[in-house]
Scaffold this motif. Structure first.
Motif, PDB file in Angstrom:
ATOM      1  N   ARG A 187       0.861  -1.189   0.000  1.00 27.78           N
ATOM      2  CA  ARG A 187       0.000   0.000   0.000  1.00 27.78           C
ATOM      3  C   ARG A 187       0.888   1.227   0.000  1.00 27.78           C
ATOM      4  N   TRP A 188       0.364   2.302  -0.550  1.00 29.97           N
ATOM      5  CA  TRP A 188       1.108   3.562  -0.462  1.00 29.97           C
ATOM      6  C   TRP A 188       0.145   4.711  -0.709  1.00 29.97           C
ATOM      7  N   ARG A 189       0.505   5.887  -0.253  1.00 31.18           N
ATOM      8  CA  ARG A 189      -0.236   7.092  -0.625  1.00 31.18           C
ATOM      9  C   ARG A 189       0.684   8.301  -0.462  1.00 31.18           C
ATOM     10  N   PRO A 190       0.343   9.396  -1.181  1.00 33.22           N
ATOM     11  CA  PRO A 190       1.092  10.637  -0.989  1.00 33.22           C
ATOM     12  C   PRO A 190       0.783  11.225   0.390  1.00 33.22           C
ATOM     13  N   LEU A 191       1.453  12.266   0.751  1.00 27.09           N
ATOM     14  CA  LEU A 191       1.237  12.872   2.062  1.00 27.09           C
ATOM     15  C   LEU A 191      -0.125  13.561   2.159  1.00 27.09           C
ATOM     16  N   ASN A 192      -0.729  13.403   3.313  1.00 26.62           N
ATOM     17  CA  ASN A 192      -1.910  14.204   3.652  1.00 26.62           C
ATOM     18  C   ASN A 192      -1.452  15.455   4.386  1.00 26.62           C
ATOM     19  N   PRO A 193      -2.330  16.449   4.437  1.00 23.24           N
ATOM     20  CA  PRO A 193      -1.937  17.663   5.173  1.00 23.24           C
ATOM     21  C   PRO A 193      -1.568  17.357   6.624  1.00 23.24           C
ATOM     22  N   GLU A 194      -2.249  16.344   7.193  1.00 22.70           N
ATOM     23  CA  GLU A 194      -1.962  16.093   8.614  1.00 22.70           C
ATOM     24  C   GLU A 194      -0.675  15.284   8.838  1.00 22.70           C
ATOM     25  N   ASP A 195      -0.098  14.786   7.787  1.00 22.37           N
ATOM     26  CA  ASP A 195       1.159  14.029   7.974  1.00 22.37           C
ATOM     27  C   ASP A 195       2.277  14.975   8.365  1.00 22.37           C
ATOM     28  N   SER A 196       3.123  14.546   9.250  1.00 20.00           N
ATOM     29  CA  SER A 196       4.250  15.414   9.613  1.00 20.00           C
ATOM     30  C   SER A 196       5.520  14.585   9.760  1.00 20.00           C
ATOM     31  N   PRO A 197       5.973  13.996   8.651  1.00 17.44           N
ATOM     32  CA  PRO A 197       7.196  13.206   8.742  1.00 17.44           C
ATOM     33  C   PRO A 197       8.368  14.104   9.090  1.00 17.44           C
ATOM     34  N   ASP A 198       9.328  13.553   9.775  1.00 18.56           N
ATOM     35  CA  ASP A 198      10.545  14.314  10.102  1.00 18.56           C
ATOM     36  C   ASP A 198      11.427  14.346   8.851  1.00 18.56           C
ATOM     37  N   LEU A 199      11.393  15.473   8.135  1.00 19.88           N
ATOM     38  CA  LEU A 199      12.096  15.525   6.841  1.00 19.88           C
ATOM     39  C   LEU A 199      13.588  15.270   6.996  1.00 19.88           C
ATOM     40  N   ALA A 200      14.143  15.674   8.129  1.00 19.69           N
ATOM     41  CA  ALA A 200      15.578  15.465   8.351  1.00 19.69           C
ATOM     42  C   ALA A 200      15.931  13.985   8.336  1.00 19.69           C
ATOM     43  N   GLU A 201      14.905  13.142   8.612  1.00 26.06           N
ATOM     44  CA  GLU A 201      15.153  11.697   8.594  1.00 26.06           C
ATOM     45  C   GLU A 201      15.063  11.114   7.193  1.00 26.06           C
ATOM     46  N   LEU A 202      14.511  11.883   6.265  1.00 33.19           N
ATOM     47  CA  LEU A 202      14.188  11.299   4.961  1.00 33.19           C
ATOM     48  C   LEU A 202      15.224  11.540   3.879  1.00 33.19           C
ATOM     49  N   VAL A 203      16.120  12.473   4.084  1.00 29.96           N
ATOM     50  CA  VAL A 203      17.183  12.648   3.090  1.00 29.96           C
ATOM     51  C   VAL A 203      18.522  12.668   3.797  1.00 29.96           C
ATOM     52  N   PRO A 204      19.561  12.111   3.160  1.00 29.78           N
ATOM     53  CA  PRO A 204      20.892  12.226   3.735  1.00 29.78           C
ATOM     54  C   PRO A 204      21.267  13.698   3.714  1.00 29.78           C
ATOM     55  N   ALA A 205      21.846  14.164   4.772  1.00 29.51           N
ATOM     56  CA  ALA A 205      22.138  15.596   4.867  1.00 29.51           C
ATOM     57  C   ALA A 205      23.411  15.785   5.664  1.00 29.51           C
ATOM     58  N   ALA A 206      24.007  16.926   5.477  1.00 32.15           N
ATOM     59  CA  ALA A 206      25.203  17.279   6.230  1.00 32.15           C
ATOM     60  C   ALA A 206      24.888  17.279   7.719  1.00 32.15           C
ATOM     61  N   PRO A 207      25.856  16.988   8.567  1.00 31.90           N
ATOM     62  CA  PRO A 207      25.583  16.919  10.007  1.00 31.90           C
ATOM     63  C   PRO A 207      25.334  18.283  10.652  1.00 31.90           C
ATOM     64  N   ARG A 208      25.765  19.353  10.017  1.00 32.87           N
ATOM     65  CA  ARG A 208      25.515  20.679  10.586  1.00 32.87           C
ATOM     66  C   ARG A 208      24.478  21.410   9.729  1.00 32.87           C
ATOM     67  N   THR A 209      23.895  22.470  10.276  1.00 33.64           N
ATOM     68  CA  THR A 209      22.914  23.226   9.495  1.00 33.64           C
ATOM     69  C   THR A 209      23.641  24.104   8.487  1.00 33.64           C
ATOM     70  N   PRO A 210      22.977  24.399   7.371  1.00 33.51           N
ATOM     71  CA  PRO A 210      23.592  25.283   6.384  1.00 33.51           C
ATOM     72  C   PRO A 210      23.930  26.649   6.988  1.00 33.51           C
ATOM     73  N   GLU A 211      23.085  27.131   7.876  1.00 27.09           N
ATOM     74  CA  GLU A 211      23.305  28.459   8.454  1.00 27.09           C
ATOM     75  C   GLU A 211      24.652  28.477   9.188  1.00 27.09           C
ATOM     76  N   ASP A 212      24.829  27.481   9.995  1.00 26.61           N
ATOM     77  CA  ASP A 212      26.070  27.308  10.733  1.00 26.61           C
ATOM     78  C   ASP A 212      27.297  27.305   9.822  1.00 26.61           C
ATOM     79  N   MET A 213      27.203  26.511   8.784  1.00 29.68           N
ATOM     80  CA  MET A 213      28.355  26.342   7.897  1.00 29.68           C
ATOM     81  C   MET A 213      28.610  27.610   7.105  1.00 29.68           C
TER      82      MET A 213
END
Lengths: 319, 319, 319, 319, 319, 319
Positions: free
Chosen positions: E86-112
């Motif tokens: 089963r699958w579906r696109p996001l609903n408005p009420e979904d709130s996945p932690d986006l930081a968990e969904l893409v590989p990303a640098a360990p620090r924030t861009p602002e910091d860097m």
């Protein structure tokens, strides 16, 4: 049903008989059903096989053990594959001819070891004799069945002895042509050059290599061979030039830096060792490819040789 | 005055005796005076020499002829050089030992040719026998003194026969180890593989090569050897696989594309030929370098080997 | 149903029409059912196809012959594949346009051969004229349809003539820019340089190459071309420099040792031949890739060029 | 005394006449006496020369200026050298033929520039015309005498124009053979591809290059050419695909990464530019070596070609 | 059901949760049924997935967007694959932690970015400060999320900043060890060296690269970086050595010609930049491979490193 | 007379002062007169010198000892050469500043050794601490003055410690950036990686290397280092993974097979060691070349770097 050898199997052949398991793994097909993906072999070759609809409670065929199988040979993506219809492990009353089930050197290990021991006894250099004997003792019983490689050449039961004794014969012939070389040094180099492989490869007693060891990966048989030699030198109390000459022969026997020898051969016995090693390895690879190719035909590209092979008719009348 | 061999000369040695002229040229020094720049040699080596204050009316020493010289060995820019004080061409009464004046194969050409002819007679393939005999006949008398190279290996009188017969011995030994090969084919390949060199190099009868021929430059001995083989095939009426197998062996005996063989060896006898050729060429180069290096010492870098050579003590007591 | 050309087929296209069979083989699927795996093509490209549930008694589609097929285009593992629903060999009343079914040179063989013959007639060197004419006569009728390669460039009916005549035009232009070269020698080199391919490749009359010949594998077209040239020299009685210059041009036209020429070009006409050959081969490969790539887009990696290709818009307004 | 050209000088020649100074330096000999070490040349070649016993108060011969010299040609370490007996700078009444004193393109710069300008005018793409004209304007007057290289090919006065116009002729011929290419793009690429050399080399007006510039060392003419092109684009207001296509052609014209092009040619016009450039550069190098080699002889090894060159007799009767 | 991270999935795992779509395509199976072939990922890795029996009217999962999926992990041809139930696109009420969904640098861009801006402010060279600031301004907001590569190293959200700031730290340490270098020049080089990648890669805001741009293909980030730098120089009015030093650093930072730098580093700061870049890229690649390999085990061959990796136990007691 | 440093000498300089003898040999000139050919140096460089008209009864200047000389600098074949007018060995009352006479590390050996010992003490792994300490003890007092090379980098008194401590600083910085690595393992690898050089090079106490040792030639410092490590392991009783990890780091620190490491680095600490070693070696080579090059100028081609070097002005105003 006539029992074929593996190298004789063709599409649509049926097979019933003993084969050696060379790795088996449970997998799941696209429809979620379990099956077993395994490789089966005898002295003449290897074939991939599948046991579909696997009952997960059953034990997997054990690698390195013979099984009795019945199956049908099919072609899938251009390669032969056996669909196993029935199989079972060996019963106590089974007596398959084990010599038929694994590729093996043409002579017995006892024979080959005796030839090597004889050669060592003939050394007039006491240092070389002591070092070589100690190294052979350290190698121990595994030497009798160890293969020379996973795939490239002499990948067979007792392949290491096979490779070593064929090289010994070439080396003795080279001594006739180049009598100014030091015989003991050359022959000792031949006997010792690949003993590091005992620490490089993971092999079972049928000569089937499953992987490289940690030592094999991180250091290789050239460098690990030197460590073993140092240990033998310490145990026998041999020091001086003899040790370093042998160290150099172990290190340089692959010839070129890009082939893994950080030093090229720098004295005649090391040079001779390199060429004898190359020649024997390549002739063995050639023979394997050539035997599989019909007369008058070309093989597919052989990856270890990076070329196709021709099997001549060898007759005066051949067009 | 004791007569040294060339390889024994050192700075400040005095020399008097016969030497072979290996090239001589008139030059002018910085002050406008003529002198002769020449190379003199014997069986053991070669030395540069100068005849200062040359009288231009005099004839130059003739290349390929012995002369009687007296001189003093000096060092210039780190290399030995003989300052000639007196010299003259040979008189009728002079009887220098010619065998001492040029490097030469250790056996007589007659001996070596007989061994080759014997081998050819033993071929059971009539085609191979006919082709090989025709090629030897076409080579003619020059084969008896031709060298195998200008510098690299077997650069000596009868060097081509020396190289060929040593390879024959290795090939016969290889047949013991790999008896599944076709003996006649391998041995024919050994005998024929370098005959194209007779058309590649300009050599005088002392085995001294002055240059490559036009054929040698533009085509090389591999390809020219194939042309000669085609001619022999036409003359003997041999056709079919035998011819193409030999063509391939001539073409592939250098092994790799980047070493000048557009095709790698593609059947076992061609593969064996390549390794036997490599081994014999390298062992000869090694021997030359090793003989010149004192025991326990390293040579300078040998350009044909791209490395320095060590000459071991070879004794148990050596540190 | 509109009849597409093969290069226009997309996933879900339906096709009905004549196609050329370029190889067909019976195979068995995972469930043990026979099917036919074949390649079908027209002038514009090639597509893999399957005939499922094959009745084994039926004859296989014959390679090099047209068939009438109806099928559906699917995608499998990212590549297009035609599922054949119906097919039959040609009836006597069928009259497919053969020119549409195989890739072919843009000019007729007669035209191209006439241009070559004309060029040869214009040679002022009698030797070059005789040798070139003899070689063309020896090539015979196969020259009219022979391709220049199995895959790389000019892999098409009459591709060898196409390649040769385009090179002739470049060579004539080069003579304008470098008029100090010998015109006859350069043009003869162009005409002869690839004739050895007639002995290197196995091609049917549609220019479809199934494999290399034994000669092609063991010697290649450079060396076999020299043998043919030697035969032509013998037949015409031409000797001396002319022959060896052409031998060298045949041998060196690949330019570098690692590209299969044991000698690099050593005089200007050989050098020019090499670059003209390279340029024409590469421009043909480029054209094929560029035609298949939409404007403003990049191709996939082209293996023969080892790069991706861009097809520009070529307009001033293009972003 | 007959006046020789430099390429005709031999050992013991005497010379009197005008020569161009191509570098001069004061040195001290082993005995502490000053002398001048200089290179002198004319259109046909260059010779090293010495003025012994130099009076330090005197001014050095000025590089890039003609002088009148008298001297004797000697050989030193196998190379010719002129011992200058008398010399002086030019008097107002001297009128040496400057065209004889420096190697130069065979056509006048005016002629060649006119051909280029004509070609540009014929472009139907306004963008390509604007960019090419702007680049030519930026190149300015130096283009008329700039050489194409320090040593390799077209190292002569106006050599850059010589190289460019010969390539233009080849490119126009290529358009006949491959009419599917974009003519304006190819021709613009030819005209622009080496303009970065104006920033890469330090040349005087006689086309004599003393060194690379800082830009030449640190960036090279490929990358500096792109910077110049960007400037031309900004000035002319041209944007979009046209600019990037030309940038790519400048960057890729050396063909392979290891030859200094970080990108290989990725569309047909870039590919054609590369081969035309290669061919013209190599043919020029070949011509220079070939002209210096007597008929029927081989040159020494030519370092820029890494081979020896043969100059054929080119006659039917030649052996 | 516990929610696994992607790197934890094994054969037979069941999964339910949010995953990021990284490309989705409709395909047809062998039986003509549509299915969707897609890649799903989170911060820790990526897995191939299939939605069988696809209803063609439905919209495809959108690349770069999260979806909620439920599925079963299977193994196919030795690789894991998720069968989506089963699958579906996001609903408005979904709130996945986006930081968990893409590989990303360990620090924030602002910091860097702040660290980089700080560094630039500290430059004592006004020219370097102006150029670097202008380049950062030109890079704009995309710099905050841009990755450093499609696959090799730092292929993650803000990977370009991650790579740059880690290199800055290494460069500052290098200044301690080699204080004779010019600090501002080295640090400016670090900050600017890869900014051309913004024009080379097509990335979405999650740092997922779909392809190279036209500029990336035809010119690459080294050369495009130089163009950008020239623009910055023009805008800031900076001229002279500073500009050309930075141009050279951009051009040479890959080190060797065969790695795409037409010039090797020619001053110490360029040399240091090259090694720091190499080290940081390789350490990042190593880390990724090493994290995926269990302790005491070897990885499969890592293609970007061309070797297998060992993950040590790192303890004194480890065998 | 002002006393110059060797790097400041120019043609026509006069010199009087202490210099270090770095090799001296008696030779004979063209006229048969003896002279001495020697190399003299100080901290800043080396110059060739001649003592003409040598009285053979006199003792030769002793290598590795300072002498007092007076002479005149001349140029011969483009290289500087000092003609010695007077010289003598040291008297007891002479007190040359030895630190000025040999190139040496910038810090004292005591300092550097203390830093290393300190680092080892901080290891939390007892195994690594024991092995490293044992290896340092085995290295003994020679470590305090041993150079890192004959010529390439850190060819100076205490150069091995200089190289090691600079690498330690880089490694500690790397631990900040990549804190997931094992600190003790990386630092131990740095300290041990080149200790095999003590057995590879023949150096006197001034850090002047005359040649490679037999071990150095036949095995090299990588492999000899492993033997030493095995001995240390035996003495300390350390076994298991720790030993093999260090063996691998010694073996792989040159990175690529063709650079002499038969295995590439296979875990992160080995990878980091390789890059830190490369960077430090190259920065040292760069510094040496850069210091000798005037600002705004290019060096000659540096053979160890295979390129020319630019020494920037580093100022905003520089053109």
């Amino acid at each position: 049903m006539e029992t074929y050898r593996v190298c004789q199997l063709m599409k649509d052949s049926r097979f019933e008989g003993f084969l050696m398991v060379r790795g088996a793994e449970k997998k799941t097909d696209k429809n979620g059903r379990d099956y077993v993906d395994l490789n089966l072999g005898d002295r003449t070759g290897e074939i991939n096989a599948k046991i579909w609809n696997w009952d997960s409670l059953q034990g997997l065929p054990e690698s390195g053990k013979p099984v009795l199988v019945r199956g049908q040979v099919q072609e899938y993506n251009g390669r032969l594959q056996m669909k196993i219809e029935r199989w079972r492990p060996l019963n106590p009353e089974d007596s398959p001819d084990l010599a038929e089930l694994v590729p093996a050197a043409p002579r017995t290990p006892e024979d080959m070891l005796a030839e090597i021991r004889e050669t060592v006894k003939s050394f007039s250099s006491e240092n070389l004799r002591k070092l070589t004997e100690e190294m052979l003792n350290m190698a121990g019983e595994r030497l009798s069945w160890f293969p020379a490689a996973q795939r490239m050449h002499h990948a067979e039961r007792s392949g290491l002895l096979h490779h070593t004794t064929d090289m010994l014969r070439l080396a003795k012939a080279a001594m006739e042509v180049y009598p100014w070389m030091n015989r003991d040094l050359l022959l000792a180099g031949v006997i010792l050059h690949d003993l590091g492989k005992l620490e490089e490869l993971k092999s079972d007693e049928s000569g089937n290599v499953s992987d490289y060891t940690r030592d094999g990966q991180l250091l290789g048989h050239l460098v690990r061979g030197i460590t073993l030699l140092n240990r033998a030198a310490e145990r026998t109390g041999v020091t001086g030039e003899t040790v370093i000459l042998l160290e150099h022969m172990l290190l340089s026997h692959h010839g070129e830096t890009e082939d893994g020898s950080p030093r090229p051969p720098m004295f005649p016995e090391a040079e001779a060792l390199h060429w004898i090693d190359m020649m024997d390895a390549r002739m063995n690879t050639m023979k394997t490819a050539w035997e599989k190719t019909p007369e008058g035909a070309f093989s597919e590209r052989i990856s270890s040789l990076d070329r196709r092979i021709y099997h001549p008719w060898y007759t005066d009348g051949a067009e």
